[in-house]
Structure formats: structure tokens, C-alpha cells
Design a protein around this motif. Sequence first.
Motif, PDB file in Angstrom:
ATOM      1  N   THR A 150       0.834  -1.210   0.000  1.00  0.00           N
ATOM      2  CA  THR A 150       0.000   0.000   0.000  1.00  0.00           C
ATOM      3  C   THR A 150       0.864   1.253   0.000  1.00  0.00           C
ATOM      4  O   THR A 150       0.632   2.194  -0.768  1.00  0.00           O
ATOM      5  CB  THR A 150      -0.937  -0.006   1.222  1.00  0.00           C
ATOM      6  N   ALA A 151       1.864   1.296   0.851  1.00  0.00           N
ATOM      7  CA  ALA A 151       2.730   2.472   0.952  1.00  0.00           C
ATOM      8  C   ALA A 151       3.481   2.719  -0.353  1.00  0.00           C
ATOM      9  O   ALA A 151       3.646   3.866  -0.778  1.00  0.00           O
ATOM     10  CB  ALA A 151       3.711   2.303   2.106  1.00  0.00           C
ATOM     11  N   ALA A 152       3.936   1.624  -0.990  1.00  0.00           N
ATOM     12  CA  ALA A 152       4.685   1.786  -2.238  1.00  0.00           C
ATOM     13  C   ALA A 152       3.806   2.356  -3.351  1.00  0.00           C
ATOM     14  O   ALA A 152       4.294   3.050  -4.241  1.00  0.00           O
ATOM     15  CB  ALA A 152       5.278   0.441  -2.662  1.00  0.00           C
ATOM     16  N   ARG A 153       2.487   2.090  -3.289  1.00  0.00           N
ATOM     17  CA  ARG A 153       1.578   2.589  -4.329  1.00  0.00           C
ATOM     18  C   ARG A 153       1.041   3.980  -4.003  1.00  0.00           C
ATOM     19  O   ARG A 153       0.679   4.731  -4.917  1.00  0.00           O
ATOM     20  CB  ARG A 153       0.400   1.635  -4.497  1.00  0.00           C
ATOM     21  N   ALA A 154       0.980   4.314  -2.730  1.00  0.00           N
ATOM     22  CA  ALA A 154       0.286   5.541  -2.329  1.00  0.00           C
ATOM     23  C   ALA A 154       1.229   6.696  -2.042  1.00  0.00           C
ATOM     24  O   ALA A 154       0.769   7.786  -1.694  1.00  0.00           O
ATOM     25  CB  ALA A 154      -0.573   5.262  -1.091  1.00  0.00           C
ATOM     26  N   THR A 155       2.532   6.510  -2.163  1.00  0.00           N
ATOM     27  CA  THR A 155       3.485   7.578  -1.856  1.00  0.00           C
ATOM     28  C   THR A 155       4.293   7.931  -3.101  1.00  0.00           C
ATOM     29  O   THR A 155       4.288   7.201  -4.092  1.00  0.00           O
ATOM     30  CB  THR A 155       4.431   7.154  -0.713  1.00  0.00           C
ATOM     31  N   GLU A 156       5.018   9.011  -3.021  1.00  0.00           N
ATOM     32  CA  GLU A 156       5.816   9.469  -4.142  1.00  0.00           C
ATOM     33  C   GLU A 156       7.183   9.942  -3.658  1.00  0.00           C
ATOM     34  O   GLU A 156       7.396  10.168  -2.462  1.00  0.00           O
ATOM     35  CB  GLU A 156       5.101  10.624  -4.874  1.00  0.00           C
ATOM     36  N   GLY A 157       8.105  10.132  -4.617  1.00  0.00           N
ATOM     37  CA  GLY A 157       9.412  10.701  -4.315  1.00  0.00           C
ATOM     38  C   GLY A 157      10.216   9.864  -3.344  1.00  0.00           C
ATOM     39  O   GLY A 157      10.217   8.627  -3.407  1.00  0.00           O
ATOM     40  N   ASP A 158      10.894  10.527  -2.424  1.00  0.00           N
ATOM     41  CA  ASP A 158      11.758   9.836  -1.461  1.00  0.00           C
ATOM     42  C   ASP A 158      10.956   8.914  -0.556  1.00  0.00           C
ATOM     43  O   ASP A 158      11.443   7.843  -0.159  1.00  0.00           O
ATOM     44  CB  ASP A 158      12.531  10.853  -0.615  1.00  0.00           C
ATOM     45  N   ARG A 159       9.730   9.313  -0.223  1.00  0.00           N
ATOM     46  CA  ARG A 159       8.903   8.440   0.626  1.00  0.00           C
ATOM     47  C   ARG A 159       8.579   7.142  -0.108  1.00  0.00           C
ATOM     48  O   ARG A 159       8.559   6.074   0.507  1.00  0.00           O
ATOM     49  CB  ARG A 159       7.606   9.169   1.017  1.00  0.00           C
ATOM     50  N   ARG A 160       8.346   7.219  -1.395  1.00  0.00           N
ATOM     51  CA  ARG A 160       8.078   5.990  -2.152  1.00  0.00           C
ATOM     52  C   ARG A 160       9.322   5.118  -2.213  1.00  0.00           C
ATOM     53  O   ARG A 160       9.224   3.886  -2.110  1.00  0.00           O
ATOM     54  CB  ARG A 160       7.592   6.309  -3.559  1.00  0.00           C
ATOM     55  N   ARG A 161      10.494   5.736  -2.386  1.00  0.00           N
ATOM     56  CA  ARG A 161      11.717   4.930  -2.411  1.00  0.00           C
ATOM     57  C   ARG A 161      11.931   4.218  -1.074  1.00  0.00           C
ATOM     58  O   ARG A 161      12.316   3.048  -1.039  1.00  0.00           O
ATOM     59  CB  ARG A 161      12.920   5.808  -2.766  1.00  0.00           C
ATOM     60  N   THR A 162      11.658   4.912   0.020  1.00  0.00           N
ATOM     61  CA  THR A 162      11.754   4.271   1.340  1.00  0.00           C
ATOM     62  C   THR A 162      10.751   3.137   1.471  1.00  0.00           C
ATOM     63  O   THR A 162      11.058   2.064   2.009  1.00  0.00           O
ATOM     64  CB  THR A 162      11.514   5.310   2.453  1.00  0.00           C
ATOM     65  N   ALA A 163       9.535   3.356   0.964  1.00  0.00           N
ATOM     66  CA  ALA A 163       8.513   2.300   1.013  1.00  0.00           C
ATOM     67  C   ALA A 163       8.927   1.106   0.167  1.00  0.00           C
ATOM     68  O   ALA A 163       8.697  -0.055   0.559  1.00  0.00           O
ATOM     69  CB  ALA A 163       7.173   2.853   0.534  1.00  0.00           C
ATOM     70  N   CYS A 164       9.545   1.365  -0.986  1.00  0.00           N
ATOM     71  CA  CYS A 164       9.973   0.258  -1.850  1.00  0.00           C
ATOM     72  C   CYS A 164      11.101  -0.545  -1.204  1.00  0.00           C
ATOM     73  O   CYS A 164      11.174  -1.767  -1.365  1.00  0.00           O
ATOM     74  CB  CYS A 164      10.406   0.795  -3.212  1.00  0.00           C
ATOM     75  N   VAL A 165      11.990   0.131  -0.471  1.00  0.00           N
ATOM     76  CA  VAL A 165      13.021  -0.600   0.270  1.00  0.00           C
ATOM     77  C   VAL A 165      12.369  -1.510   1.308  1.00  0.00           C
ATOM     78  O   VAL A 165      12.734  -2.686   1.446  1.00  0.00           O
ATOM     79  CB  VAL A 165      14.000   0.381   0.943  1.00  0.00           C
ATOM     80  N   ALA A 166      11.389  -0.976   2.048  1.00  0.00           N
ATOM     81  CA  ALA A 166      10.688  -1.793   3.045  1.00  0.00           C
ATOM     82  C   ALA A 166       9.962  -2.958   2.385  1.00  0.00           C
ATOM     83  O   ALA A 166       9.942  -4.080   2.925  1.00  0.00           O
ATOM     84  CB  ALA A 166       9.695  -0.931   3.822  1.00  0.00           C
ATOM     85  N   LEU A 167       9.374  -2.715   1.216  1.00  0.00           N
ATOM     86  CA  LEU A 167       8.671  -3.780   0.497  1.00  0.00           C
ATOM     87  C   LEU A 167       9.648  -4.869   0.055  1.00  0.00           C
ATOM     88  O   LEU A 167       9.358  -6.072   0.193  1.00  0.00           O
ATOM     89  CB  LEU A 167       7.947  -3.197  -0.715  1.00  0.00           C
ATOM     90  N   SER A 168      10.800  -4.459  -0.468  1.00  0.00           N
ATOM     91  CA  SER A 168      11.803  -5.442  -0.872  1.00  0.00           C
ATOM     92  C   SER A 168      12.271  -6.257   0.329  1.00  0.00           C
ATOM     93  O   SER A 168      12.413  -7.484   0.254  1.00  0.00           O
ATOM     94  CB  SER A 168      12.991  -4.732  -1.531  1.00  0.00           C
TER      95      SER A 168
END
Length: 410
Positions: A150-168
Motif C-alpha cells: 500500500t505504501a509503495a503505491r500511495a506515496t511518491e518521491g523519497d517516501r516511495r523509495r523508502t517504502a519500496c526498500v521496506a517492500l523489498s
Amino acid sequence: MDIPGNLTTGERVRLLRESRGMSRPVLAGLCGRGPDWLKKIESGERELRSHTLLMRLAAALQVGDVSLITGGSPAVAQPVRPGRLAHPAMPDIWQAVMTRPLTWPLPDAPPDPAALHARTAEAWRLWHTSDRQRTQVGALLPALIRDAETAARATEGDRRRTACVALSEAYRLTAQATAYLAPAEMAWVVADRALSAAQAADDPAQIAAAAWSLGNILRSTAHPEEAVAVVQDAASLLKPHLDGAPDDWHGVYGALQLHAAVTAARAGLAGSAWRYWDAGDRVAKALPAAYVHPSTMFGRANVDFHQISVATDLSASRQALALADQVDPEAMPSVERRARLWVEVARGHLSRGDRTAALHVMQIAHGTSSETVAYTPAARTAVLDLWRDAPRALRPEAGRLAEAVGVAVA
């Protein structure tokens, strides 16, 4: 399936293998053997006399009773677990991974990426400190996966990159927690999503760590050359970024070298195995003495543990046991990794025919982490071998261990 009664054991193996769409190298690899061995079994040139190999074939072919392979001979007919070990956490994890919706309403306040990162770090810590890591971490994973998606889809920019790290990280931990539990199709999905999320984060260290997890899947499905290629490609990607990089980037790089070392050793490539191990050793020597990577556990103790694993996989049991005498298991902060060390030592004793020592060491492994032994095929095989071949005086102890691990001993 309905198998004609007049087929030989080898013909039955071939029929079952082909009905499941498995190649000879894949099935042989799941049994720890080469494709030539399986070809001789299927053609009738070689008899299948080993009970251990028969059980491995039955598990890999996912048949419920070995009589489907043997034709019902009373001497060997025996129930067998399905090919993937069962665990109560798997249904919920499967649901979170395999039924991910393509679209869903995004919340006004999505999960905070920084908080997700902290949750994944805590879950990794639990994986390494609990003796029931699959049960405890498995209970956390469904919610962690959904929140990170959810976070990876609902955020942008640096916050999305942080969410994608958490998702990975969440998917990498899922790969660890479901190893030998998840069907192959789920294992591949998890590995691919970990890598895709790391690439979306544009983080070289995360990409390399995800490649480490993908290498585990390739190795466990009898693709050693591809496994080495993946981890070495990841090492090449990471290496230009290492000057001035955080210690954890160096830790991932070292873990990739140890991964290649074990993979080469299991393929019988001694020269390559020790060359990769030496590369990992050099990385560890350049890091602080107390350094430990939070997920791969790369550090001085893990390099020493891998030296024992390489020697064991190369059937150098005398060398492996000598090396084991020199290490301090308590130097490794991971309970799960300590238990796997004791399994390696037990395998070394077994290969030398010392079943009394092997039983004692396997009991230590089980006491260190019962779930590591119960859900690791190499450990389960060793326990079964011990029960079958233990000295008469130790047979009751070996039987109690086999029962605790969940190995069929009837």
C-alpha cells in the motif's frame, strides 16, 4: 494418478516426473544427485535401493505414499509428507502474496514508510533471535506485506523509495521464512517482487540483497550456474559504489561471495568454492571486528561458519570437523544460523560414520532452534539417517529426536 501395475520402479519415476512437467536435472537436483543417476534409475540400469533417496524422490514428486514409486512392495511402502513441508502460517502468507489485487482504494493516510522500515528491521531481528522463527515471523508477514504494498503505491518521491526498500525487505524475509514451505511458483513470485521493489527504489545495496535471495531460489531448484551468475552480477553492480559506502553495503557484497562459495561447493567445484570464500573473507577482514549485517548475518563469525559449510559440501568431513573445533558458536548472534552450523557438524560426523557424535550434535541443533531442524531438508534427512542407522543403545534417543522433528519413522 492411475499407474499401470506392470511398470518397473524406474518407469514409475519417469511417468510421475513427466506428469509433473519436471526435467531430469531438476528432479535429480532436488534429490541431491546428478541427472545421470536419475537416467540410470529410470532406464532400469540402476536399482533404487537407498531408502533415503527413495524418500527424497517421493517428496520431490509430491506423492503421498512411496508405493506409487515402488509398486507397493511391503518392504518399502511408507507414507510420506508432501513435497513442501507444511506450516500453519503458510495459508495467510500465500493469501497476502498470491492474491494481491491489481487495483484497490488507496487510504488517505497510507502507512508511514519510515515506520515500515522499522517494522521490517524488527522482523529480521526476530528471525535471527527466535528459536521458532518461522512461526513468529510468519505471523507478522501478511500484514507487513500488505502495508508495504500500500505504501509503495500511495506515496511518491523519497517516501516511495523508502517504502519500496521496506517492500523489498518484506519479500526477502518472506523468502527466508517460507524456504522449503512455499510451492515453487510462490517462491519465484516472492524473489521477483523483492528484486522489482529494490529496483524501483534505485538502491544498489537493496538490488544486490534481492539478488542474493534470488540466488537462493536458483540454487534450491538445481540451477547452480545461474545462481552463481546472478550473485556475481549483483556483486559487479555493487562494487563500483563501495568506496565510502556504509558497512552494510560491504556486508551485502561479502554475503554474495559466500553465497557463490556454497553454491560452487554443492556443485563439487572446490577451486571456485574456495576462491569465492577467500573473497568473502577479505571483505570481513576489512570491516570492524564486531560487524554483522542485519539480514544476511555477514561478518567474521558467518565467514567462519561458511568455511565449515564449504568443506562439508565438498565431502571434506575431516577438514570441516577440524574447522568446527576452532569456532565459537556463540559469536554468531543468529540462533537460526547457529542451529544450521550444528547441522553441518552433524553431517560431518555422519559422513565419517560416527553416529553417536552426530546424534549428540543434532540434539544440540534441535535444542538451539527446533524449527530450523524441523524445516530444513538437510537436517531432516540427517535425523532420518540417524534413526535408521543409530547404534542399538542410542536407537530410543534417535527415535525421540525423529518424532520431535516430525520425520516419519514408522
